[in-house]
Design an enzyme around this catalytic site. Structure first.
Site, PDB file in Angstrom:
ATOM      1  N   ASP A 298       2.505  59.507  39.745  1.00 35.03           N
ATOM      2  CA  ASP A 298       2.359  59.408  38.134  1.00 35.03           C
ATOM      3  C   ASP A 298       2.395  57.847  37.927  1.00 35.03           C
ATOM      4  OD1 ASP A 298       1.067  60.581  36.030  1.00 35.03           O
ATOM      5  OD2 ASP A 298       3.142  60.207  34.951  1.00 35.03           O
ATOM      6  N   GLU A 344      -2.106  57.833  40.501  1.00 33.84           N
ATOM      7  CA  GLU A 344      -2.656  57.658  39.529  1.00 33.84           C
ATOM      8  C   GLU A 344      -2.730  56.576  38.727  1.00 33.84           C
ATOM      9  OE1 GLU A 344      -3.199  57.019  35.489  1.00 33.84           O
ATOM     10  OE2 GLU A 344      -1.179  57.583  35.799  1.00 33.84           O
ATOM     11  N   ASP A 397      -3.861  66.514  31.374  1.00 31.75           N
ATOM     12  CA  ASP A 397      -3.764  65.800  30.249  1.00 31.75           C
ATOM     13  C   ASP A 397      -4.950  65.611  29.462  1.00 31.75           C
ATOM     14  OD1 ASP A 397      -0.859  65.236  30.457  1.00 31.75           O
ATOM     15  OD2 ASP A 397      -1.138  63.292  31.563  1.00 31.75           O
TER      16      ASP A 397
END
Length: 498
Positions: A298, A344, A397
């Site tokens: 992430d 990501e 998200d």
């Protein structure tokens, strides 16, 4: 084609969102039922959020955990503790009816914590020598466990207060004070150690069950850890803290057409971490790779350069600093071998980050939720996805595929329908098919998209403190009509892994 991954696909569903009684998904029958669904659907990947404990003080976000190593006790399957003899069947009569559509974290904590205490007491009185040896072996081989269990015990002693507000001898880790606390709270420490042993044991069984059925687990690595965590408390020299062990700068992103974001996570002291060859990071990644088969990093940008915001300032007051991503991953690669990582990389399309991902062959992310359906060859339209990427319909998200369709203007909706050659009644399957058809080596859809749900089923809305992480699926959603249709798309688009 990238050498690291086969052309394949999978479904995102966090463990808490699994079906069943008890108000939250667990690592027993609910998880195995989902693995069976994935296998029937010809999926080879199950993506999840981080597995750490969650706190109501942080909105139960799995991205703000008190440990980068510990597992979430709320996910432990109590039926499996009955099978092991640590609970009696009658103990489960205390479980209230909490419904099956949403997680009520406070209600789950209220009944589950006492039952785990009962199981602990039964273990203390019933465990044989082999049980005790297995626990002792676990405690000896989990380097993080002593600090974590003491941290949790002290959190309870100080009524849940942030560790930076503890009395100085505990905040500053005075050796005599900590030794005395370990003795004083020995029973509490033993309890938390046993709970972690159960989590790891159940997770190990689940991973084996999934792998045996051709399903790999895709886990999540938040680059930063929470300030209120055992990680920062136990390793203050590894973070940018002052002489009183309080942060001097925190993570975030700069203003860019908005006000920016101040996340509040403490920043790493990379120079100190480099002095011992990034041992903390090697341990963290090694531990995660024991739990999952593939790791999603992430905010990978933070390994190339990070945005530092003064602890008393706002996003506009921050500045960029270099991070040793190349050196770090080279070290980790030397220690652990091939790195099955995906990254990501949304929102940071700069040459330095691209070079980092290419150096280590980490696929980046492409998310069709962000596509401009009226712009030919927009970077998030599925037909443009490069091979070394992970293509998503939506993410945890964002809203859902159907929610996206409903939110668009008439013009954009018309463009989406034209691109996908579909109307509302089948828009999610058309989007799944488009992403599965893309060149991305991995394709992922959240379970909400597979089920065709709109935004009432959205999992998280970034920047909001409440109403997140609580959606759950049901057993009836694992219907053969759903798995069969997903299997058809997967076969038709060449994503069935041998």
């Amino acid at each position: 084609m990238t050498q690291r991954f086969d052309r394949q696909s999978g479904v995102f569903l966090h463990v808490s969102a699994l079906p069943g009684e008890g108000g939250i998904g667990t690592l027993g029958d609910p998880a195995e039922a989902f693995v069976d669904f994935l296998a029937d659907a010809e999926q080879s990947l199950w993506q999840i959020c981080p597995l750490g404990p969650v706190s109501g003080a942080h909105g139960n976000s799995p991205y703000q955990s008190p440990s980068a190593f510990a597992g979430n006790p709320l996910l432990i399957d109590l039926d499996r503790l009955v099978e092991a003899g640590w609970l009696d069947e009658s103990d489960l009569e205390a479980i209230p009816d909490l419904g099956q559509d949403q997680v009520d974290y406070d209600a789950v904590r209220e009944y589950k914590r006492p039952l785990l205490r009962t199981a602990f007491e039964n273990f203390e009185s019933r465990a044989d020598e082999s049980d005790r040896e297995a626990l002792a072996d676990f405690r000896e081989n989990q380097h993080w466990l002593d600090d974590y269990t003491l941290f949790v015990a002290l959190k309870e002693r100080f009524d849940g207060s942030l560790w930076t507000e503890w009395p100085e001898e505990y905040r500053m880790r005075d050796a005599d004070a900590l030794a005395e606390a370990r003795e004083e709270h020995a029973d509490e420490i033993s309890y938390h150690a046993l709970v972690q042993y159960w989590f790891y044991d159940q997770w190990g069984d689940l991973k084996s069950y999934a792998n045996d059925r051709g399903v790999d687990l895709l886990g999540d690595l938040p680059i930063y850890v929470a300030l209120d965590s055992a990680d920062v408390w136990a390793n203050p020299d590894s973070f940018q803290l002052d002489e009183q062990n309080r942060p001097v700068a925190v993570a975030g992103v700069p203003p860019s057409g908005d006000d920016g974001q101040k996340w509040g996570n403490p920043l790493y002291d990379w120079e100190t971490l480099a002095e011992d060859d990034y041992e903390w990071w090697v341990d963290r990644l090694s531990g995660l790779l024991d739990l999952v088969d593939i790791v999603r990093i992430d905010h990978v940008k933070g390994f190339d350069s990070y945005y530092a915001i003064p602890v008393d300032g706002g996003p506009a007051d921050g500045h960029w600093e270099d991070a040793p991503g190349h050196e770090l991953f080279e070290t980790v690669e030397q220690e652990l071998g091939d790195l099955p990582f995906v990254a990501e990389d949304l929102g940071f399309p700069d040459p330095e980050l691209t070079a980092l991902l290419e150096r280590f062959d980490f696929p980046g992310m492409k998310v069709s939720y962000y596509a401009n359906w009226c712009e030919e060859d927009h970077e998030f339209l599925p037909h443009t996805y490069p091979e070394n990427t992970v293509g998503y319909t939506t993410t945890h998200d964002t809203g859902t595929a159907l929610g996206l369709y409903d939110s668009l203007s008439d013009e954009d909706r018309g463009c989406m329908e034209h691109y996908l050659e579909s109307g509302r009644e089948d828009i999610q399957w058309a989007l799944i098919d488009a992403v599965w058809k893309s060149d991305s080596v991995i394709a992922i859809a959240p379970m909400q998209d597979v089920l065709g749900l709109d935004d009432w089923a959205r999992f998280n809305t970034p920047g909001t403190a409440e109403g997140n992480w609580d959606w759950r699926t049901r057993y009836e959603h694992f219907h053969e009509d759903v798995s069969g249709r997903l299997a058809d798309v997967t076969r038709n688009r060449g994503r069935v892994r041998d």
